[in-house]
Design a protein around this motif. Structure first.
Motif, PDB file in Angstrom:
ATOM      1  N   SER A 122      41.783  30.889  53.649  1.00 47.71           N
ATOM      2  CA  SER A 122      41.576  31.807  52.701  1.00 47.71           C
ATOM      3  C   SER A 122      40.664  32.852  53.735  1.00 47.71           C
ATOM      4  CB  SER A 122      40.624  31.343  51.290  1.00 47.71           C
ATOM      5  OG  SER A 122      39.408  30.767  51.769  1.00 47.71           O
ATOM      6  N   CYS A 157      40.393  26.469  52.000  1.00 51.31           N
ATOM      7  CA  CYS A 157      39.384  27.450  52.634  1.00 51.31           C
ATOM      8  C   CYS A 157      39.211  28.340  53.887  1.00 51.31           C
ATOM      9  CB  CYS A 157      37.849  26.543  52.550  1.00 51.31           C
ATOM     10  SG  CYS A 157      36.239  27.711  53.082  1.00 51.31           S
ATOM     11  N   ASP A 186      34.510  35.840  38.797  1.00 56.96           N
ATOM     12  CA  ASP A 186      34.245  35.166  40.202  1.00 56.96           C
ATOM     13  C   ASP A 186      34.414  35.633  41.570  1.00 56.96           C
ATOM     14  OD1 ASP A 186      36.700  35.089  39.835  1.00 56.96           O
ATOM     15  OD2 ASP A 186      37.137  32.219  40.811  1.00 56.96           O
ATOM     16  N   ARG A 187      35.925  36.718  41.237  1.00 54.49           N
ATOM     17  CA  ARG A 187      35.923  37.623  42.757  1.00 54.49           C
ATOM     18  C   ARG A 187      35.194  38.928  42.637  1.00 54.49           C
ATOM     19  NH1 ARG A 187      40.939  35.147  44.121  1.00 54.49           N
ATOM     20  NH2 ARG A 187      41.773  33.701  41.993  1.00 54.49           N
ATOM     21  N   ASP A 194      35.351  41.052  51.112  1.00 54.32           N
ATOM     22  CA  ASP A 194      37.080  40.596  50.175  1.00 54.32           C
ATOM     23  C   ASP A 194      36.600  38.503  51.459  1.00 54.32           C
ATOM     24  OD1 ASP A 194      36.355  41.595  47.985  1.00 54.32           O
ATOM     25  OD2 ASP A 194      38.565  42.647  48.409  1.00 54.32           O
ATOM     26  N   ARG A 195      37.460  38.332  52.237  1.00 52.80           N
ATOM     27  CA  ARG A 195      37.424  37.447  52.858  1.00 52.80           C
ATOM     28  C   ARG A 195      36.262  36.477  52.872  1.00 52.80           C
ATOM     29  NH1 ARG A 195      40.372  38.922  58.262  1.00 52.80           N
ATOM     30  NH2 ARG A 195      39.702  36.950  59.084  1.00 52.80           N
ATOM     31  N   THR A 196      35.582  37.190  53.585  1.00 53.04           N
ATOM     32  CA  THR A 196      34.064  36.313  53.059  1.00 53.04           C
ATOM     33  C   THR A 196      33.242  36.280  52.153  1.00 53.04           C
ATOM     34  OG1 THR A 196      33.633  38.003  54.671  1.00 53.04           O
ATOM     35  CG2 THR A 196      31.355  36.969  54.026  1.00 53.04           C
ATOM     36  N   ARG A 217      33.827  30.250  47.117  1.00 55.68           N
ATOM     37  CA  ARG A 217      34.853  30.260  45.394  1.00 55.68           C
ATOM     38  C   ARG A 217      35.659  28.944  46.069  1.00 55.68           C
ATOM     39  NH1 ARG A 217      36.205  34.462  45.355  1.00 55.68           N
ATOM     40  NH2 ARG A 217      38.056  34.291  45.630  1.00 55.68           N
ATOM     41  N   THR A 218      36.582  28.866  47.469  1.00 57.35           N
ATOM     42  CA  THR A 218      37.590  28.175  48.325  1.00 57.35           C
ATOM     43  C   THR A 218      36.848  26.032  48.267  1.00 57.35           C
ATOM     44  OG1 THR A 218      37.082  28.959  49.976  1.00 57.35           O
ATOM     45  CG2 THR A 218      39.204  29.451  48.234  1.00 57.35           C
ATOM     46  N   ARG A 234      35.500  35.039  49.873  1.00 55.20           N
ATOM     47  CA  ARG A 234      36.140  33.971  49.053  1.00 55.20           C
ATOM     48  C   ARG A 234      35.261  32.547  49.337  1.00 55.20           C
ATOM     49  NH1 ARG A 234      40.931  37.412  49.468  1.00 55.20           N
ATOM     50  NH2 ARG A 234      40.977  37.075  52.316  1.00 55.20           N
ATOM     51  N   ARG A 274      31.964  45.431  42.863  1.00 48.55           N
ATOM     52  CA  ARG A 274      31.281  44.655  43.237  1.00 48.55           C
ATOM     53  C   ARG A 274      29.783  44.513  43.410  1.00 48.55           C
ATOM     54  NH1 ARG A 274      36.118  43.299  43.364  1.00 48.55           N
ATOM     55  NH2 ARG A 274      37.324  42.708  45.118  1.00 48.55           N
TER      56      ARG A 274
END
Length: 772
Positions: free
Chosen positions: A761, A758, A491-492, A699-701, A706-707, A703, A417
Motif C-alpha cells: 500500500s 502494508c 477511515d480514509r 494518501d499513501r502515508t 489502516r493496512t 494508508r 481530510r
C-alpha cells in the motif's frame, strides 16, 4: 450612469453576450462566474440586477466608430487640460510638495491616457473582450511563527478561568440531565462560532447499581454494601476462598501458584493500579477465579480510606451489547455481546473494607521480595486461601441515550481530510481533571481557531473537527460508536486523532502515548512549547526521562488507533517523582485537588496543554506534506518481528513446528522497510507547490496505519485488529506466546501477509509493487 451605460451598449456589438458576477466561495476568495445568456432568460436576469448588453443594428457600425474616436479624443483632451490647470494653479511650497503636485498632474494625464487606450483596445479587440484590471496585491502569507504566535495569544490562563468554571458541575454522569445540558451548551457554542455543528445520538446499554438490591460482600461476621461499583460486571452471588493477589498481574498470579495457593473458584482481592480493572478481572477469570474484589491501597492512593471507587470491566470499548456495529435506534441486530465482557462478578470496596478482610484472611505470608505488601495499617498481608467470602453483584442494564457533539472548521485546499480533537464530557463524580479540563480545552481551541480564520487570515489546508464524546467513563462508548457507525466514510479521511482527556494531572512532568507515525511530530512539538516553570521547552523539562508510554487499552485514543487504524495521540502533564493523579474514578476529582497538584496553576497549565494540542493539530492541517513519519514504525516492527522470528526458529528446530520458514516474516519486514524508504525518498523530492502530488503522497502515508489492521479477524470478536498494537491472537506478540502449533502456523501466515499488504500500500501504483 444610465445614459453612459446606454451609450456603451450601443457601441458594443456581438452575436452572443457574456455576463459575469462575483460570488463568494467557501474559502473566502472571489470567484468569477461567466455565463452565456439567451434572449429567453434576459428579462429574468435583468430583474436580478445583472448588466444586459444588446446588439445594435448593423447600419450603425460606421457611426459607432466615429463616436468612439471623438470620445477618445475628448477624454484625452480633458485629462491634459486637468493636468495643465493643476500645474498652473500650483504655488511654490517648502519641501517636496511641488513634486507631489507635478506627480498628481502626471498621474491624471496618465489615467486619462490609460482610459483612452483601454477604450481603443476594447474597440479593436471586438465586443467579447472584457476589460482588464491590475491584479490586487496578494495578502501576505502567515508564517509558521505567525500562526503559532496567534494561537498562543488566544489561549491564555485568563480565558480558561471562565471556561473551567462554566464546565465545573457537581455531577455529570453519562446520560443524565446534567450531561444533556452540557452537550446542549457545547452545541450552542459551536453554533455561535458558525462551525456547522451536528449531533450523533446513540442508544446504549450502561450498567448501573440496582437501588432496590444493592451489591454486598460478606466475610465471617462482617458484611457491607459498597457504595462504588464496576460497570459491566457479571451478575450473581458466589462464594469462595478469599485470596490476596496483589495487583492481579500475570506475574502476581504466578507467585500465588508457585506458593501452592489454589486459585480455582477463589475470590481474588486485588489492589487497584498498574493495569486496568478489565485486565485484572480477565486475568483472574483465566485462572478460573469465581469473583474479584478491587480496593485502593493507601500506598497507591493517598486519600481517605472510606473513599468509594468506580470503574468498568469491559475488556474492549463501546457498547458491549453491539460489538462491531453502531447502537443506533433503528438498528435491528440479533442479540449478541462482546467477547470482552467478564464471566465472573467484580466489585470495588474501600480501603477500610479491604483492611477488615485482610486482618482475618489467614494463610502464609508472601516473601518480602514479591512486592505484595501494601500500606494498610494494622494489616499483615497474607496469601489467604483459608476462609470463605461471599460476593453478590446485582447491577442492572439501563438503555440510555447519549449524545456526541461536533463542530468543524473546514480546510481551504483539502477539506475532505481532517484532524479530530476530542474530549469526553461525562465522569463518575465531578470529574474535574477527567472531563472538565478537556471540555474547556476543546471549546477554547475551537474559539481560537475560528478567530484565526475569521480575523487573522489563517487558511488551514485541511479541516478540523471538534468532538465532545458521551459515555467516555464506560469505555469510550460515544467515540467507539461513532467509529463503528461511520468507519467506511472516515477511515480514509481522518488524518489523526488528538485526545484532550486528562491533559493536566500535575506540574513539571510530561508523558505521552502515540502511534509511531506521530513520534517525530510529538518530539518537535515538545521542543516548541515552553516549559511551565523554566526557561527551556517541554522537551528540556523532560530531560533524560522516558516520556513515551505504550498506549493502554483504557486510553481514549486506543479505539482510534487499534480499531479504526487512525494515527492517534494522548498526552498528560504530570507531577514527576510523585504519586500519580489518583482521584480518577472517585468523588475526589475536584478543582481543589487538581489545584493542589498544579500548585494552583491549573488555568495556566490548561492553556499550555491547549497550546500543545493546538500545535500538533496545526502541523497536521497546515503543512503540504503530513507530519507522519513511517521510519519510527521500522523500529517497532523490527522488535516485534525479532521476538517472533526467534520463537519460530526454536519451535522449528525442536520439531514442534513443521513446514514453516521463519524467513517469511523477515522478508515481509524487509519489504516494509524498503517501501518506507521509497516513500521517504518520494516525500523529499516532491514539489510542495504541486497540490496533486502532495495529496497522492499524503494518501499513501495515511494508508500505513489502516493496512496494519488484520483483515483476517472479525471486529465483533477481535475489535482491536492492529497486528503490532492491537489485542488478540493475530498480534505478533500473541503469536510468539502461543503454544498451539496449528494456530501459530495459521496466524504467522496471516500476519506475514498483513505486513506485506502494508508494504504494497505504501508503494502507491499497483504496477510498481513488483519492483520491491
Amino acid at each position: 450612469m444610465d445614459r453612459v451605460r446606454s451609450w456603451f451598449n450601443h457601441v458594443t456589438a456581438s452575436e452572443r453576450y457574456s455576463r459575469f458576477r462575483l460570488q463568494p466561495v467557501e474559502d473566502g476568495e472571489s470567484d468569477i462566474e461567466v455565463k452565456l445568456s439567451d434572449d429567453a432568460a434576459e428579462a429574468e436576469r435583468d430583474a436580478e440586477g445583472f448588466p444586459s448588453f444588446r446588439p445594435p443594428p448593423l447600419y450603425r457600425d460606421r457611426r459607432s466608430i466615429v463616436y468612439l474616436v471623438l470620445g477618445t479624443l475628448l477624454i484625452f483632451f480633458t485629462g491634459w487640460l486637468i493636468g495643465y490647470v493643476s500645474h498652473r494653479g500650483s504655488h511654490p511650497r517648502t519641501g517636496n510638495c511641488s513634486a507631489v503636485d507635478a506627480t498628481a498632474a502626471a498621474t491624471a494625464a496618465a489615467t486619462a491616457t490609460a482610459a483612452a487606450t483601454a477604450a481603443a483596445t476594447a474597440a479593436a479587440s471586438g465586443p467579447e473582450a472584457l476589460p482588464t484590471f491590475p491584479p490586487a496585491a496578494p495578502e501576505p502569507e502567515l508564517t509558521w511563527n505567525d500562526i503559532t504566535r496567534l494561537l498562543k495569544q488566544k489561549l491564555t490562563g485568563e480565558a480558561f478561568d471562565g471556561s473551567l468554571s462554566d464546565f465545573d458541575l457537581p455531577s455529570r454522569l453519562a446520560g443524565s440531565q446534567e450531561d444533556v445540558r452540557l452537550a446542549n451548551g457545547i452545541l450552542e457554542e459551536f453554533r455561535k462560532l458558525e462551525m456547522q455543528p451536528w449531533t450523533d445520538n446513540h442508544y446504549v446499554q450502561l450498567q448501573m447499581p440496582d437501588r432496590e438490591h444493592p451489591n454486598r460482600v460478606a466475610f465471617a461476621a462482617d458484611a457491607f454494601e459498597p457504595a462504588g461499583y464496576l460497570a459491566y460486571s457479571a451478575r450473581g452471588k458466589v462464594e469462595g476462598k478469599l485470596v490476596y493477589g496483589n495487583y492481579g498481574r500475570q506475574a502476581d498470579l504466578e507467585v500465588l501458584q508457585q506458593n501452592n495457593v489454589e486459585l480455582n473458584d477463589s475470590v481474588l482481592l486485588l489492589r487497584a493500579g498498574t493495569i486496568s480493572f478489565a485486565e485484572q478481572v480477565d486475568n483472574a477469570a483465566r485462572k478460573r477465579a469465581a469473583a474479584v474484589l478491587i480496593y485502593p491501597d493507601v500506598d497507591d492512593y493517598k486519600f481517605d480510606e472510606s473513599t468509594p471507587l468506580y470503574g468498568q470491566v469491559h475488556l474492549g470499548s463501546g457498547d458491549p451489547y453491539t460489538p462491531g456495529f453502531p447502537s443506533f435506534n433503528h438498528t435491528q441486530f440479533p442479540p449478541t455481546q462482546s467477547s470482552g465482557l467478564p464471566k465472573i462478578p467484580a466489585q470495588t470496596i474501600t480501603a477500610a473494607e479491604a483492611a477488615t478482610l485482610l486482618q482475618n484472611i489467614g494463610g502464609a505470608e508472601p516473601d518480602a521480595s514479591s512486592g505484595f505488601a501494601g500500606g494498610l495499617k494494622s494489616v499483615i498481608y497474607r496469601f489467604g486461601g483459608v476462609k470463605n467470602v461471599t460476593v453478590e453483584v446485582n447491577n442492572v442494564l439501563v438503555n440510555t441515550e447519549i449524545h456526541n457533539v461536533f463542530g468543524v472548521i473546514k480546510g481551504f485546499i483539502d477539506p475532505d481530510r481532517y484532524v479530530v480533537l476530542g474530549a469526553q464530557r461525562d465522569a463518575w463524580g465531578r470529574g474535574y481533571a477527567k472531563a472538565t479540563v478537556g471540555s474547556a480545552v476543546l471549546v477554547e481551541l475551537a474559539k481560537a481557531f475560528r478567530k484565526m480564520v475569521e480575523e487573522d487570515g489563517f487558511r488551514p489546508r485541511r479541516s478540523l473537527v471538534f468532538a465532545s464524546w458521551g459515555a467516555g467513563e464506560y469505555g469510550s462508548v460515544g467515540a467507539t460508536e461513532w467509529l463503528e457507525g461511520y468507519l467506511s466514510s472516515i477511515d480514509r479521511s481522518v488524518v489523526s486523532y488528538v485526545s484532550l482527556d486528562g491533559l493536566v494531572m500535575g506540574l513539571g512532568g510530561f508523558v505521552a502515548s502515540a502511534s509511531p507515525l506521530l513520534y517525530g511530530l510529538l518530539e518537535a512539538t515538545m521542543k516548541e512549547i515552553p516549559s511551565p516553570f523554566s526557561s527551556g521547552s517541554v522537551y528540556d523539562m523532560v530531560g533524560q526521562t522516558e516520556y513515551l508510554r505504550p498506549m493502554a487499552m483504557d486510553d481514549p485514543s486506543y479505539p482510534f488507533l487499534a480499531f479504526a487504524g487512525i494515527p492517534s495521540i494522548s498526552f498528560h502533564f504530570i507531577t514527576p517523582n510523585s504519586e500519580a493523579y489518583t482521584y480518577y474514578g472517585t468523588n475526589l476529582d475536584t478543582k481543589d485537588h487538581l489545584d493542589y497538584k498544579t500548585n494552583h496553576r491549573t488555568s495556566e497549565m490548561a492553556a499550555m496543554a491547549a497550546q500543545f494540542a493546538g500545535n500538533v493539530a496545526l502541523r497536521l492541517i497546515h503543512d503540504h506534506l503530513l507530519r507522519l513519519d513511517v521510519r519510527h514504525y521500522g523500529g517497532e516492527l523490527t522488535v516485534g518481528v525479532a521476538k517472533l522470528y526467534q520463537r519460530v526458529r526454536q519451535l522449528s528446530q525442536s520439531g514442534r513446528l513443521k513446514g514453516v520458514d521463519a524467513s517469511w516474516l523477515s522478508r515481509a519486514r524487509g519489504e516494509f522497510m524498503r517501501a518506507a524508504a521509497d516513500l521517504d525518498d518520494a516525500r523529499e523530492n516532491t514539489d510542495l507547490e504541486d497540490s496533486e502530488a502532495c495529496r497522492i503522497l499524503n494518501d499513501r502515508t495515511m494508508r500505513i496505519e489502516r493496512t496494519l489492521l488484520s483483515p483476517y479477524v472479525t471486529p465483533t470478536e477481535t475489535p482491536f485488529r492492529h497486528v503490532l498494537l492491537g489485542r488478540g491472537p493475530h498480534t505478533l506478540a500473541s503469536i510468539a506466546a502461543n503454544d498451539d502449533m496449528d494456530q501459530v502456523h495459521t496466524q504467522l501466515a496471516l500476519a506475514t501477509w498483513t505486513l506485506q499488504g502494508c508494504a504494497n500500500s505504501m508503494v502507491g501504483n499497483i504496477w510498481d509493487v513488483a519492483v520491491l
